[in-house]
Design a protein around this motif. Structure first.
Motif, PDB file in Angstrom:
ATOM      1  N   VAL A  27     -12.919 -22.803  -2.969  1.00 33.62           N
ATOM      2  CA  VAL A  27     -13.159 -21.393  -3.404  1.00 33.62           C
ATOM      3  C   VAL A  27     -13.436 -20.519  -2.176  1.00 33.62           C
ATOM      4  O   VAL A  27     -12.831 -19.495  -1.962  1.00 33.62           O
ATOM      5  N   PHE A  28     -14.608 -20.928  -1.332  1.00 34.78           N
ATOM      6  CA  PHE A  28     -14.771 -20.192  -0.229  1.00 34.78           C
ATOM      7  C   PHE A  28     -13.751 -20.265   1.060  1.00 34.78           C
ATOM      8  O   PHE A  28     -13.654 -18.955   1.596  1.00 34.78           O
ATOM      9  N   TYR A  29     -13.157 -21.174   1.268  1.00 29.90           N
ATOM     10  CA  TYR A  29     -11.744 -21.204   1.923  1.00 29.90           C
ATOM     11  C   TYR A  29     -10.842 -20.307   1.465  1.00 29.90           C
ATOM     12  O   TYR A  29     -10.286 -19.469   2.565  1.00 29.90           O
ATOM     13  N   LYS A  30     -10.666 -19.966   0.221  1.00 33.52           N
ATOM     14  CA  LYS A  30      -9.703 -19.102  -0.175  1.00 33.52           C
ATOM     15  C   LYS A  30     -10.235 -17.722   0.066  1.00 33.52           C
ATOM     16  O   LYS A  30      -9.638 -16.656   0.388  1.00 33.52           O
ATOM     17  N   ARG A  31     -11.488 -17.378  -0.184  1.00 37.60           N
ATOM     18  CA  ARG A  31     -12.125 -16.127  -0.045  1.00 37.60           C
ATOM     19  C   ARG A  31     -12.013 -15.758   1.362  1.00 37.60           C
ATOM     20  O   ARG A  31     -11.791 -14.828   1.577  1.00 37.60           O
ATOM     21  N   PHE A  32     -12.475 -16.679   2.094  1.00 37.13           N
ATOM     22  CA  PHE A  32     -12.276 -16.302   3.565  1.00 37.13           C
ATOM     23  C   PHE A  32     -10.862 -16.096   4.370  1.00 37.13           C
ATOM     24  O   PHE A  32     -10.721 -15.159   4.993  1.00 37.13           O
ATOM     25  N   GLU A  33      -9.940 -16.863   3.932  1.00 34.88           N
ATOM     26  CA  GLU A  33      -8.591 -16.703   4.194  1.00 34.88           C
ATOM     27  C   GLU A  33      -8.119 -15.422   3.530  1.00 34.88           C
ATOM     28  O   GLU A  33      -7.402 -14.561   4.536  1.00 34.88           O
ATOM     29  N   GLN A  34      -8.292 -14.785   2.661  1.00 34.29           N
ATOM     30  CA  GLN A  34      -7.887 -13.719   1.874  1.00 34.29           C
ATOM     31  C   GLN A  34      -8.440 -12.528   2.736  1.00 34.29           C
ATOM     32  O   GLN A  34      -7.773 -11.529   2.901  1.00 34.29           O
ATOM     33  N   TYR A  35      -9.826 -12.484   3.130  1.00 25.98           N
ATOM     34  CA  TYR A  35     -10.209 -11.402   3.837  1.00 25.98           C
ATOM     35  C   TYR A  35      -9.533 -11.265   5.240  1.00 25.98           C
ATOM     36  O   TYR A  35      -9.586 -10.120   5.715  1.00 25.98           O
ATOM     37  N   VAL A  36      -9.611 -12.495   5.886  1.00 27.96           N
ATOM     38  CA  VAL A  36      -8.967 -12.479   7.233  1.00 27.96           C
ATOM     39  C   VAL A  36      -7.548 -11.530   7.094  1.00 27.96           C
ATOM     40  O   VAL A  36      -7.389 -10.950   7.801  1.00 27.96           O
ATOM     41  N   SER A  37      -6.660 -12.278   5.871  1.00 30.72           N
ATOM     42  CA  SER A  37      -5.420 -11.715   5.866  1.00 30.72           C
ATOM     43  C   SER A  37      -5.626  -9.966   5.848  1.00 30.72           C
ATOM     44  O   SER A  37      -4.571  -9.286   6.344  1.00 30.72           O
ATOM     45  N   LYS A  38      -6.311  -9.735   4.926  1.00 39.04           N
ATOM     46  CA  LYS A  38      -6.548  -8.203   4.706  1.00 39.04           C
ATOM     47  C   LYS A  38      -6.994  -7.545   6.074  1.00 39.04           C
ATOM     48  O   LYS A  38      -6.566  -6.420   6.009  1.00 39.04           O
ATOM     49  N   LEU A  39      -8.174  -8.170   6.614  1.00 39.23           N
ATOM     50  CA  LEU A  39      -8.419  -7.201   7.914  1.00 39.23           C
ATOM     51  C   LEU A  39      -7.625  -7.507   8.872  1.00 39.23           C
ATOM     52  O   LEU A  39      -7.657  -6.409   9.841  1.00 39.23           O
TER      53      LEU A  39
ATOM     54  N   LEU B 200     -12.188 -17.844  10.338  1.00 42.39           N
ATOM     55  CA  LEU B 200     -12.404 -16.264  10.802  1.00 42.39           C
ATOM     56  C   LEU B 200     -11.744 -16.154  12.085  1.00 42.39           C
ATOM     57  O   LEU B 200     -11.873 -14.994  12.666  1.00 42.39           O
ATOM     58  N   ASN B 201     -11.701 -17.132  12.801  1.00 39.30           N
ATOM     59  CA  ASN B 201     -11.078 -16.919  14.286  1.00 39.30           C
ATOM     60  C   ASN B 201     -10.139 -15.927  14.772  1.00 39.30           C
ATOM     61  O   ASN B 201     -10.381 -15.040  15.598  1.00 39.30           O
ATOM     62  N   PRO B 202      -9.146 -15.683  13.988  1.00 41.23           N
ATOM     63  CA  PRO B 202      -7.904 -14.683  14.143  1.00 41.23           C
ATOM     64  C   PRO B 202      -8.534 -13.314  14.346  1.00 41.23           C
ATOM     65  O   PRO B 202      -7.895 -12.403  14.880  1.00 41.23           O
ATOM     66  N   LEU B 203      -9.749 -13.087  13.639  1.00 42.88           N
ATOM     67  CA  LEU B 203     -10.386 -11.831  13.779  1.00 42.88           C
ATOM     68  C   LEU B 203     -11.230 -11.776  15.237  1.00 42.88           C
ATOM     69  O   LEU B 203     -11.776 -10.454  15.265  1.00 42.88           O
ATOM     70  N   HIS B 204     -11.350 -12.430  15.949  1.00 41.61           N
ATOM     71  CA  HIS B 204     -12.107 -12.400  17.266  1.00 41.61           C
ATOM     72  C   HIS B 204     -13.514 -12.209  17.106  1.00 41.61           C
ATOM     73  O   HIS B 204     -14.085 -11.358  17.628  1.00 41.61           O
TER      74      HIS B 204
ATOM     75  N   GLU C 166      -7.267 -17.238  -9.533  1.00 42.90           N
ATOM     76  CA  GLU C 166      -6.561 -18.240  -8.492  1.00 42.90           C
ATOM     77  C   GLU C 166      -5.717 -19.181  -9.325  1.00 42.90           C
ATOM     78  O   GLU C 166      -5.515 -18.928 -10.626  1.00 42.90           O
ATOM     79  N   ASP C 167      -5.303 -20.085  -8.610  1.00 44.83           N
ATOM     80  CA  ASP C 167      -4.320 -21.102  -9.115  1.00 44.83           C
ATOM     81  C   ASP C 167      -4.886 -21.844 -10.467  1.00 44.83           C
ATOM     82  O   ASP C 167      -4.152 -21.986 -11.440  1.00 44.83           O
ATOM     83  N   ASP C 168      -5.992 -22.384 -10.081  1.00 42.70           N
ATOM     84  CA  ASP C 168      -6.483 -23.262 -11.191  1.00 42.70           C
ATOM     85  C   ASP C 168      -8.118 -22.922 -11.574  1.00 42.70           C
ATOM     86  O   ASP C 168      -8.860 -23.669 -12.299  1.00 42.70           O
ATOM     87  N   TYR C 169      -8.418 -21.828 -11.208  1.00 48.85           N
ATOM     88  CA  TYR C 169      -9.667 -21.307 -11.630  1.00 48.85           C
ATOM     89  C   TYR C 169      -9.810 -19.782 -11.535  1.00 48.85           C
ATOM     90  O   TYR C 169      -8.863 -19.235 -10.990  1.00 48.85           O
ATOM     91  N   VAL C 170     -10.735 -19.076 -12.162  1.00 47.21           N
ATOM     92  CA  VAL C 170     -10.986 -17.834 -12.203  1.00 47.21           C
ATOM     93  C   VAL C 170     -12.515 -17.356 -12.020  1.00 47.21           C
ATOM     94  O   VAL C 170     -13.493 -18.095 -12.238  1.00 47.21           O
TER      95      VAL C 170
ATOM     96  N   HIS D 206     -19.545  -7.447  -2.234  1.00 47.51           N
ATOM     97  CA  HIS D 206     -19.307  -8.300  -0.839  1.00 47.51           C
ATOM     98  C   HIS D 206     -17.995  -8.558  -1.208  1.00 47.51           C
ATOM     99  O   HIS D 206     -17.600  -9.305  -2.281  1.00 47.51           O
ATOM    100  N   PRO D 207     -17.116  -8.639   0.155  1.00 48.84           N
ATOM    101  CA  PRO D 207     -15.737  -9.150  -0.336  1.00 48.84           C
ATOM    102  C   PRO D 207     -15.219 -10.496  -0.074  1.00 48.84           C
ATOM    103  O   PRO D 207     -14.363 -11.305  -0.264  1.00 48.84           O
ATOM    104  N   ILE D 208     -16.457 -11.412   0.464  1.00 41.67           N
ATOM    105  CA  ILE D 208     -16.339 -12.721   0.641  1.00 41.67           C
ATOM    106  C   ILE D 208     -17.568 -13.453   0.003  1.00 41.67           C
ATOM    107  O   ILE D 208     -17.045 -14.406  -0.820  1.00 41.67           O
ATOM    108  N   ASP D 209     -18.794 -13.055  -0.267  1.00 44.45           N
ATOM    109  CA  ASP D 209     -19.763 -13.729  -0.824  1.00 44.45           C
ATOM    110  C   ASP D 209     -19.336 -13.294  -2.409  1.00 44.45           C
ATOM    111  O   ASP D 209     -18.846 -12.608  -2.642  1.00 44.45           O
ATOM    112  N   LEU D 210     -20.251 -14.482  -3.117  1.00 48.33           N
ATOM    113  CA  LEU D 210     -20.015 -14.431  -4.447  1.00 48.33           C
ATOM    114  C   LEU D 210     -21.344 -14.263  -5.266  1.00 48.33           C
ATOM    115  O   LEU D 210     -21.945 -15.129  -6.108  1.00 48.33           O
ATOM    116  N   PRO D 211     -22.161 -13.112  -5.285  1.00 42.84           N
ATOM    117  CA  PRO D 211     -22.992 -13.025  -5.792  1.00 42.84           C
ATOM    118  C   PRO D 211     -23.043 -12.596  -7.472  1.00 42.84           C
ATOM    119  O   PRO D 211     -22.319 -11.595  -7.807  1.00 42.84           O
TER     120      PRO D 211
END
Length: 275
Positions: A123-135, A179-183, A78-82, A42-47
């Motif tokens: 961590v999840f803010y970053k995951r969501f933001e990165q996916y929105v930017s990609k999509l 997520l809102n920019p993806l309508h 990321e900046d301060d974690y992996v 998954h591109p957002i979840d972290l299993p």
């Protein structure tokens, strides 16, 4: 145009079945579409991801030199974690000590939090933001199952029991705004009886504990929380009753909603128009 379709609901509500039907329908329409169901890569979840500080990351690569390149290649730095996956894919070459160490740093699927709640959210803010930017740069429709409600709420309840329902809803709204920019369009699948739904699911999945009184009580409360959250989202959301489990009728209802969308869902995707 809509680039993201979300499916939510308690276990056994039909999220996977309906997601796959919608995915097949979009493909038949000639659209480029991706689907991520619960438990998949998954591109957002972290299993099964370990959370390490940058110091711990550097240290583990020194401790396991044979796996150092594998760790570097698969890590999300990321900046301060992996974040490091440790089950899919598994570290190569296999090392039980490394697997045990990474498991002890499990970010979501543990019984004890490895970070405070504010860092979990970061961590999840970053995951969501990165996916929105990609999509945003792709002419693709993504279907997500259980991303906004189920996994978030379940993990928070387990890891951070002190967090109130109001705080959880506030956090979900923050993710939804990202997520809102993806309508997005969210479909919440619901049955009249939580107890009957869980009993049905326990039977077909051979998991009798899912129909225990404690589990039923938990999901009744969680469904109430999720229905509150549905009404707070900043984008179009629909509660669909599928007590009769008529999946094709459900699909017809979803197709009607997509067809009648004010952004002309199908037309825009076929023409490649941007909103």
């Amino acid at each position: 145009m809509t680039k993201l379709i979300l499916f939510e609901g308690i276990p056994g509500s039909g999220k996977t079945t309906t997601s796959q039907l919608v995915h097949s329908h979009l493909i038949e329409m000639g659209l480029t579409t991706e689907i991520y169901i619960e438990g998949s890569d998954h591109p957002i979840d972290l299993p099964f991801y370990a959370y390490l500080t940058r110091f711990e990351y550097d240290d583990v690569r020194k401790r396991f030199p044979e796996q150092a390149e594998w760790i570097r290649h698969h890590s999300v730095i990321e900046d301060d974690y992996v974040l490091i996956p440790y089950k899919v894919p598994k570290p190569i070459p296999c090392n039980d000590e490394l697997a045990d160490y990474l498991s002890s740093k499990e970010f979501c699927y543990a019984n004890k939090a490895v970070v405070p709640f504010h860092m979990y959210k970061k961590v999840f803010y970053k995951r969501f933001e990165q996916y929105v930017s990609k999509l945003s740069n792709k002419n693709t429709v993504t279907i997500f199952e259980s991303v906004l409600f189920q996994h978030q709420i379940h993990d928070i309840h387990r890891l951070y029991p002190q967090i109130t329902d109001d705080e959880i809803i506030e956090y979900i709204i923050e993710l939804a705004v990202i997520l809102n920019p993806l309508h997005p369009i969210l479909f919440y699948l619901s049955q009249d009886s939580v107890e009957e739904s869980l009993q049905h699911t326990a039977m077909i999945r051979s998991k009798p504990k899912w129909s225990s009184p404690d589990t039923i009580e938990y999901y009744i409360a969680r469904k109430s929380l999720e229905l509150r959250a549905v009404h707070c989202l900043p984008f179009r959301s629909y509660i669909l009753n599928n007590t009769d489990r008529d999946w094709h009728k459900m699909l017809d209802g979803i197709k009607e909603i997509l067809d009648s969308s004010s952004d002309h869902f199908y037309a825009n995707l076929h023409s490649g128009m941007q909103t």
